[in-house]
Design an enzyme around this catalytic site. Sequence first.
Site, short mmCIF file in Angstrom:
data_model
loop_
_atom_site.label_atom_id
_atom_site.label_comp_id
_atom_site.label_asym_id
_atom_site.label_seq_id
_atom_site.Cartn_x
_atom_site.Cartn_y
_atom_site.Cartn_z
N HIS A 45 0.81 -1.21 0.00
CA HIS A 45 0.00 0.00 0.00
C HIS A 45 0.85 1.27 0.00
CE1 HIS A 45 -3.14 -2.60 2.30
NE2 HIS A 45 -3.04 -2.92 1.02
N LYS A 48 6.62 5.68 7.31
CA LYS A 48 6.14 4.73 8.34
C LYS A 48 7.32 4.17 9.12
CE LYS A 48 2.40 3.50 5.21
NZ LYS A 48 2.01 2.60 4.14
N TYR A 97 2.67 0.76 14.06
CA TYR A 97 3.48 1.69 13.28
C TYR A 97 2.98 3.12 13.40
CZ TYR A 97 -0.04 0.66 9.62
OH TYR A 97 -1.20 0.45 8.90
N ASP A 150 -6.53 -5.94 -1.80
CA ASP A 150 -5.16 -6.34 -2.14
C ASP A 150 -5.14 -7.34 -3.30
OD1 ASP A 150 -3.85 -6.17 1.28
OD2 ASP A 150 -4.41 -4.64 -0.18
#
Length: 181
Positions: A62, A71, A131, A168
């Site tokens: 992504h 991230k 995260y 996905d």
Amino acid sequence: MKIIPTNIPDVIILEPKVFGDSRGFFFESFNQLAFSKATGLDVQFVQDNHSRSAKGVLRGLHYQIQHPQGKLVRVTHGRVFDVAVDIRRSSPTFGQWEGVELNAENHRQLWVPAGFAHGFVVLSDSADFLYKTTDYYAPEYERCIAWNDPAIDINWQYDGEPQLSGKDKQGLLLKDAELFA
Ligand SMILES: Cc1cn([C@H]2C[C@H](O)[C@@H](COP(=O)(O)OP(=O)(O)O[C@H]3O[C@H](C)C(=O)[C@H](O)[C@H]3O)O2)c(=O)[nH]c1=O
């Protein structure tokens, strides 16, 4: 904090200093000043995320075409193989991927800069994935690249068939995706 370079200069592995004793352990999972001094990066995080996934779940690859997110990712339970793909057309490492096992024992974290697609597959029975992101979630700008794009050819370190979300399963090949400059 130990900094471990990867084959992609902007993707960095961090290993925090862990203090163990008879009670267990303590470590600073994030310290803005230590992070900036160790990495030379001046980034601010605006969102913390936590997902839990079963074995074989693959989330990704992504990215957000607007409001791209840097991230800082880690695992607090289980094991995952975490992957970053450089999708900045102007980058000398465009199309290259970097992967690292993150798990609750090594306490490793991976810095994935904005401009990269990100994903992971769960290697243990389950995994908790935490995260920090440098920009907010913007679903209208979220895009997905196929986990098995032959042009990227990621070795996910997972022998089984990954479990993908509907989104996905429709990931685009790199050649067809909206990318960064
Ligand atoms: C990412 C995100 C999701 N959501 C909501 C939207 C859905 O209703 C639900 C599950 O979202 P999704 O299936 O997109 O979650 P992941 O597949 O873990 O997505 C993440 O997977 C890979 C590994 C990434 O690097 C991205 O951070 C992110 O895209 O949470 C939110 O409310 N805020 C958020 O920041």
